[in-house]
Design a protein around this motif. Structure first.
Motif, short mmCIF file in Angstrom:
data_model
loop_
_atom_site.label_atom_id
_atom_site.label_comp_id
_atom_site.label_asym_id
_atom_site.label_seq_id
_atom_site.Cartn_x
_atom_site.Cartn_y
_atom_site.Cartn_z
N SER A 193 3.70 0.67 3.81
CA SER A 193 4.26 2.07 4.55
C SER A 193 3.06 3.14 4.49
O SER A 193 3.14 4.03 5.03
CB SER A 193 5.35 2.42 3.74
OG SER A 193 5.23 2.75 2.30
N ASP A 194 2.42 2.93 2.98
CA ASP A 194 1.23 4.26 3.01
C ASP A 194 2.03 5.60 2.55
O ASP A 194 1.74 6.51 2.71
CB ASP A 194 0.18 4.46 4.29
CG ASP A 194 -0.80 5.30 3.65
OD1 ASP A 194 -0.95 5.47 2.31
OD2 ASP A 194 -1.60 5.71 4.49
N HIS A 196 0.83 -1.10 0.07
CA HIS A 196 0.00 0.17 -0.08
C HIS A 196 0.78 1.10 -0.04
O HIS A 196 1.33 1.66 1.04
CB HIS A 196 -0.84 -0.30 1.09
CG HIS A 196 -1.99 1.19 1.42
ND1 HIS A 196 -3.31 1.18 1.03
CD2 HIS A 196 -1.68 2.45 1.66
CE1 HIS A 196 -3.72 2.37 0.91
NE2 HIS A 196 -2.80 3.04 1.58
N LEU A 197 1.05 1.67 -1.10
CA LEU A 197 2.07 2.86 -1.24
C LEU A 197 1.61 3.75 -2.55
O LEU A 197 1.35 3.04 -3.53
CB LEU A 197 3.53 2.15 -1.61
CG LEU A 197 4.62 3.20 -1.89
CD1 LEU A 197 5.85 2.56 -1.34
CD2 LEU A 197 4.99 3.02 -3.55
N HIS A 198 1.59 4.94 -2.39
CA HIS A 198 1.23 5.95 -3.52
C HIS A 198 2.44 6.46 -4.28
O HIS A 198 2.99 7.54 -3.66
CB HIS A 198 0.36 6.93 -2.83
CG HIS A 198 -0.79 6.58 -1.83
ND1 HIS A 198 -1.96 6.43 -2.46
CD2 HIS A 198 -0.98 6.35 -0.44
CE1 HIS A 198 -3.01 6.01 -1.27
NE2 HIS A 198 -2.10 5.84 -0.18
N ALA A 199 2.64 5.79 -5.35
CA ALA A 199 4.13 5.73 -5.71
C ALA A 199 4.07 7.24 -6.53
O ALA A 199 5.01 8.06 -6.41
CB ALA A 199 4.45 4.80 -6.69
N LEU A 218 3.71 8.03 5.28
CA LEU A 218 5.04 7.77 6.05
C LEU A 218 6.26 7.56 5.24
O LEU A 218 6.09 7.36 3.91
CB LEU A 218 4.80 6.34 6.80
CG LEU A 218 3.77 6.62 8.17
CD1 LEU A 218 3.08 5.35 8.20
CD2 LEU A 218 4.41 7.13 9.56
N ASP A 219 7.43 7.48 5.63
CA ASP A 219 8.29 7.03 4.61
C ASP A 219 8.35 5.59 4.25
O ASP A 219 7.29 4.93 4.94
CB ASP A 219 10.01 7.43 5.17
CG ASP A 219 10.30 6.51 6.26
OD1 ASP A 219 10.05 5.41 6.39
OD2 ASP A 219 10.95 7.18 7.39
N PHE A 220 9.17 5.09 3.34
CA PHE A 220 8.82 3.96 2.89
C PHE A 220 9.97 2.76 3.33
O PHE A 220 10.23 1.66 2.51
CB PHE A 220 8.71 3.92 1.18
CG PHE A 220 9.88 4.69 0.66
CD1 PHE A 220 11.14 4.00 0.41
CD2 PHE A 220 9.93 6.02 0.32
CE1 PHE A 220 12.16 4.57 -0.05
CE2 PHE A 220 10.97 6.85 -0.17
CZ PHE A 220 11.98 6.21 -0.21
#
Ligand SMILES: [Zn+2]
Length: 476
Positions: A374-375, A86-89, A379-381
């Motif tokens: 990380s989201d 789950h990460l908004h690249a 937050l950081d990855f």
């Protein structure tokens, strides 16, 4: 240990029995397969983008030929590539190194740059890819890109990004395998039932992506509720102002909003789509599980486990709900950094007892539903920090593995590799180090099991391999 021949998947390439030389050999270290048994080996060989052999140094070295690149691990560790599920690249690429949590006063923070055109969106995605490769991340889920955000404030979630991903995948330019959930409502805002239902129909009718090993759109992102910290998680408990939160669906009454959300979830399930539901409150989670179970009970409908729906965040999920998720086959996609950084804040909103029971990763592990992410850029990855934070939370919340540090570390590392591969419905070919699976790997400066979860953030990422290609190598 060595893998026996019968463990090897049937799609192994020709010549794997020792004929053709490997493209890449990593030897003289600790290979952590991160399979359920916690298997380890000394070396592995890669050929044609796949893992060709895993075993002791002598066995694997037999596959070294004139063209083989040999990496001497000298005691370093190899893990499967990390999957940040789950990460908004595209948002990350546009605003890094700024994160939402990193801003001292989010209200006074500068506005996000507007990512206003295709070239900027493409550059943001590529930049995120390079950043993530430096931490050994080889897969991610981009949760929420689509027409719902075509007029959004940042431009980062614009539906144009879907075509960009498709093009980058076609051209072999992605530095991670990407799973995308299409967004038809707006981010963090109320959605309109007719708009979302129309979006579900269009997604269900869309052609599959050309090569889902690189880019896949298995379903949709839907917002159920917001977050407890803003008193907007829908919960049976009480906030300090006496409220219980609400749903993020347009409707005149709470009953109508609840029925409309359930209708969206049932429709997505009936259409064979995976749902990533932003759900933090226990009442929202209960509604979702009821809706998925009802949809799966319809004649001819897929089971919940087949679609593998995902509850995103799940802050206030109860142990009973987590067990039910395990029984149904619904994932809890959780961000340990949120638990680590907002516990006191939650206590101020809902009391110490609720804050202590929230983010129950021990129960989630016991239920077999915990997936970590990380989201970023919320937050950081840094997944190493994520594992350390998750470990602290499991210790705080208890659970079957709380007493065994190695078992806990294995489970948490799997929650960033093997289990998100299941969320991606790709566990047959990625997520662990086994012959026949894709060669997505990360080399760490030390064995995580030698330093423990708390020491993991200090362990350097030295090499990232994607599909057998070295895509990052630490200088020196
Ligand atoms: Zn998110």
């Amino acid at each position: 240990m060595r893998w026996s021949e019968q463990d090897a998947p049937s799609e192994r390439g020709e010549g794997d029995e020792g004929g053709a030389a490997a493209d890449l050999v990593l030897r003289g270290g600790v290979v952590r397969a991160l399979d359920a048994a916690g298997s380890r080996a000394e070396a592995l060989a890669v050929r044609g983008g796949r893992i060709a052999a895993v075993g002791d140094d002598a066995t694997v070295s037999a596959l070294i030929g004139a063209g083989t690149r040999v990496v001497e691990l000298a005691g370093r560790a190899v893990l499967p590539g990390i999957n940040d599920s789950h990460l908004h690249a595209s948002w990350l690429g546009a605003r890094w190194p700024r994160t939402v949590f990193g801003e001292a006063d989010p209200g006074a923070a500068p506005q996000d740059p507007l990512v206003s055109n295709r070239a900027k969106r493409r550059e943001a995605i590529l930049r995120a890819g390079r950043l993530l490769a430096q931490l050994g991340i080889t897969s991610y889920t981009e949760p929420g890109i689509g027409p719902g955000e075509d007029d959004g404030d940042t431009g980062c979630f614009h539906s144009e990004a879907i075509g960009i991903y498709r093009e980058l995948a076609d051209r072999g330019e992605l530095l991670q395998r990407v799973t995308l959930l299409e967004l038809h409502g707006i981010l963090d805002g109320p959605s309109d039932v007719e708009t979302v239902l129309a979006g579900i129909r269009s997604r269900a009718a869309a052609a599959p992506e050309a090569d889902p090993a690189w880019f896949a759109i298995p379903g949709v992102k839907i917002f159920g509720d917001l977050i407890p910290l803003t008193r907007q998680a829908w919960t049976a408990r009480s906030y300090d102002d006496g409220g219980h939160g609400d749903l993020l669906v347009r409707g005149d009454t709470l009953e109508q909003r609840a029925e409309r959300l359930a209708e969206m979830l049932r429709a997505a399930h009936a259409a064979g789509l995976q749902v990533g539901l932003h759900a933090t409150g226990d009442r929202t989670i209960g509604l979702a599980l009821d809706a998925f179970a009802a949809a799966a009970a319809e004649p001819g409908a897929p089971s919940v486990r087949e679609l593998g729906h995902v509850l995103i965040h799940g802050d206030l999920a109860t142990p009973e709900q987590l067990r039910r998720m395990g029984d149904l086959g619904v994932w809890l996609n959780a961000q340990p950094g949120i638990a680590a950084r907002t516990g006191e804040w939650l206590a101020s909103r809902m009391g110490e007892a609720v804050a202590a029971e929230a983010w129950d990763y021990g129960a989630a592990l016991d239920a077999g539903v915990l997936v970590l992410s990380s989201d970023a850029p919320v937050l950081d990855f840094d997944w190493r920090r994520g594992v350390a934070d998750a470990d602290a939370r499991v210790l705080a919340s208890g659970g079957a593995d709380a007493g065994d540090a190695d078992a806990r570390l294995l489970a948490l590392l799997r929650a960033y590799t093997a289990v998100p591969a299941e969320q991606d419905r790709a566990a047959a070919w990625k997520g662990t180090i086994e012959p026949g699976k894709v060669a997505d790997l990360v080399v760490l400066g030390r064995d995580p099991f030698a330093v423990g979860a708390a020491g993991l953030p200090e362990v350097p990422v030295e090499l990232t391999v994607l599909d057998g290609r070295v895509v990052f190598e630490r200088a020196g």
